[in-house]
Design an enzyme around this catalytic site. Structure first.
Site, short mmCIF file in Angstrom:
data_model
loop_
_atom_site.label_atom_id
_atom_site.label_comp_id
_atom_site.label_asym_id
_atom_site.label_seq_id
_atom_site.Cartn_x
_atom_site.Cartn_y
_atom_site.Cartn_z
N LYS A 35 -15.39 -7.53 -14.60
CA LYS A 35 -16.41 -7.87 -15.65
C LYS A 35 -16.27 -7.19 -17.05
O LYS A 35 -15.29 -6.20 -16.99
CB LYS A 35 -17.78 -7.43 -14.93
N ARG A 133 -32.14 -3.32 -8.34
CA ARG A 133 -31.83 -4.26 -9.16
C ARG A 133 -31.61 -5.61 -8.70
O ARG A 133 -32.68 -6.15 -8.38
CB ARG A 133 -30.31 -3.66 -9.67
N TYR A 267 -20.28 10.98 -44.56
CA TYR A 267 -21.63 10.68 -44.79
C TYR A 267 -22.43 11.97 -44.53
O TYR A 267 -22.29 12.58 -43.67
CB TYR A 267 -22.50 9.65 -44.05
N MET A 315 -18.17 3.31 -40.13
CA MET A 315 -18.15 1.91 -39.24
C MET A 315 -16.81 1.41 -39.03
O MET A 315 -16.51 0.89 -37.96
CB MET A 315 -18.69 0.65 -40.27
#
Ligand SMILES: *Cc1c(COP(=O)(O)O)cnc(C)c1O
Length: 372
Positions: A35, A133, A267, A315
């Protein structure tokens, strides 16, 4: 070779080694869990390697992934377990997928699709033994078992499997696993009373396979261990388990600079150099799946040396510090411990997550390349 300055090298020999370690741990049939694009390693590549190495069963969450996988490995048995009400299951039946049935509506819809296509649906009844679940609750199973038997009688379904998933297998001493085994046994007994006897019972993922032999039954469903990561490195590391990292993530350093003491980096200047520093810019960022939690916490390896990340991950890039870094040098984020690299499990530990997530979220645009 690629337009990207970064790449995930994917090692076949490591994958085959890990499959061998799983085979050492169990005599049960193996369902390779692929998966999440094979935990970010690339579905097609991993599935082909596994198939070549003799794996006959595959598990994927999404129906769409199962259909894709069918196009690569026509002979495989493929179990899929994520679909929602109203999903067209006729294509799944046409592709001869094995479908998990873990809710009452799913039983109805699989039955209908079988009727519509004139095919017998291969079904694995999922029971909830602790996760809250997917899976029929014990009560639902009790209520539905005669209906299941009737659908089987009509050849609309073939109940191939009974399955469940362990919640706390990565806590080897926790009593919940034994309780789950007990509930799983009870579910099997309930079905048997109704005349439904699945040939394949399966319960264990990697942690169950490695740490709980009593959960192996007829088939095990390893995922993360196949990729060379530990289900929980605080219990045993991948190296302890004889596993080798299949993915090595690296990027070419784009640019470097020398800066004086007092230089704010990235930043918000969350890192300010205490002294002179030599910095390198690594062209990977959160758009590529390198989470911002790595800011000021994780490190990369360049020329065998550990170079810490300084300041915030951006990013598409982040900044590291280390003597002697030059543009074009290769920065390795994680890979195999035997090569002196941090593992994805290590990276996860430094970034408030787990190795599973680290490898799975590497952006699909980052090229996956066969390791030499
Ligand atoms: C993901 C998953 C697995 C594999 O789990 P690992 O911990 O990666 O081995 C097995 N079974 C199910 C149902 C899963 O969702």
């Amino acid at each position: 070779m690629t337009e990207f300055p970064s790449r995930a090298l994917i090692s076949k020999s490591a994958f085959v080694n890990n499959l061998d370690r799983i085979r050492d741990a169990t005599s049960a049939e193996i369902m390779a869990i692929v998966k999440g694009n094979a935990y970010g390693h690339g579905l097609e590549r991993i599935a082909r390697w596994a198939h070549e190495a003799g794996v006959r069963w595959f598990g994927v969450a999404q129906l769409a992934e199962a259909l894709e996988l069918r196009s690569y490995i026509p002979q495989a048995r493929i179990l899929t377990w994520i679909y929602t009400p109203g999903t067209d299951l006729t294509e799944a039946l046409g592709a001869e997928l094995d479908l998990s049935v873990g809710s009452v509506w799913a039983l109805e819809e699989v039955g209908k699709a079988a009727k519509a296509t004139g095919r017998t649906a291969r079904v694995h009844i999922k029971v909830d033994t602790a996760m809250a679940r997917g899976g029929l609750s014990p009560r639902e199973l009790d209520e539905q078992r005669w209906h299941i038997a009737a659908l089987e009688e009509e050849d609309l379904i073939d109940v191939v499997g009974l399955w469940s998933h362990l919640a706390r297998a990565d806590e080897p001493d926790h009593p919940e696993t034994a309780r789950q085994v007990e509930r799983f046994e009870q579910a099997g007994a309930l079905l048997a009373e109704a005349g439904v006897v699945p040939k394949i019972r399966h319960l264990a993922a990697s942690a169950g396979t490695l740490w709980h032999p009593a959960t192996h039954y007829d088939m095990v469903r390893p995922g993360v261990a196949l990729y060379g990561l530990s289900p929980d490195a605080s219990v045993q590391t991948a190296s302890d388990l004889g596993l080798r990292a299949v993915m090595r993530l690296e990027a070419d350093v784009m640019t470097t600079r020398d800066v004086p003491a007092g230089t704010g980096i990235s930043y918000n200047h969350t890192y300010v150099t205490p002294g002179q520093a030599h910095l390198g810019v690594v062209p990977l960022g959160y758009a590529d799946g390198i989470g911002r939690m790595a800011s000021n916490s994780a490190s990369v390896t360049i020329n065998g040396k550990t170079c810490p990340i300084r300041g915030k991950v951006c990013m598409d890039q982040f900044i590291v510090e280390g003597e002697g870094i030059e543009p074009g040098h290769v920065a390795v984020l994680f890979g195999d411990a035997r090569e002196g690299l941090a593992t994805a499990d290590d990276w996860g530990a430094k970034t408030q997550t787990i190795g599973y997530e680290v490898v799975t979220r590497i952006g699909s645009h980052v090229p996956r390349v066969d390791a030499p």
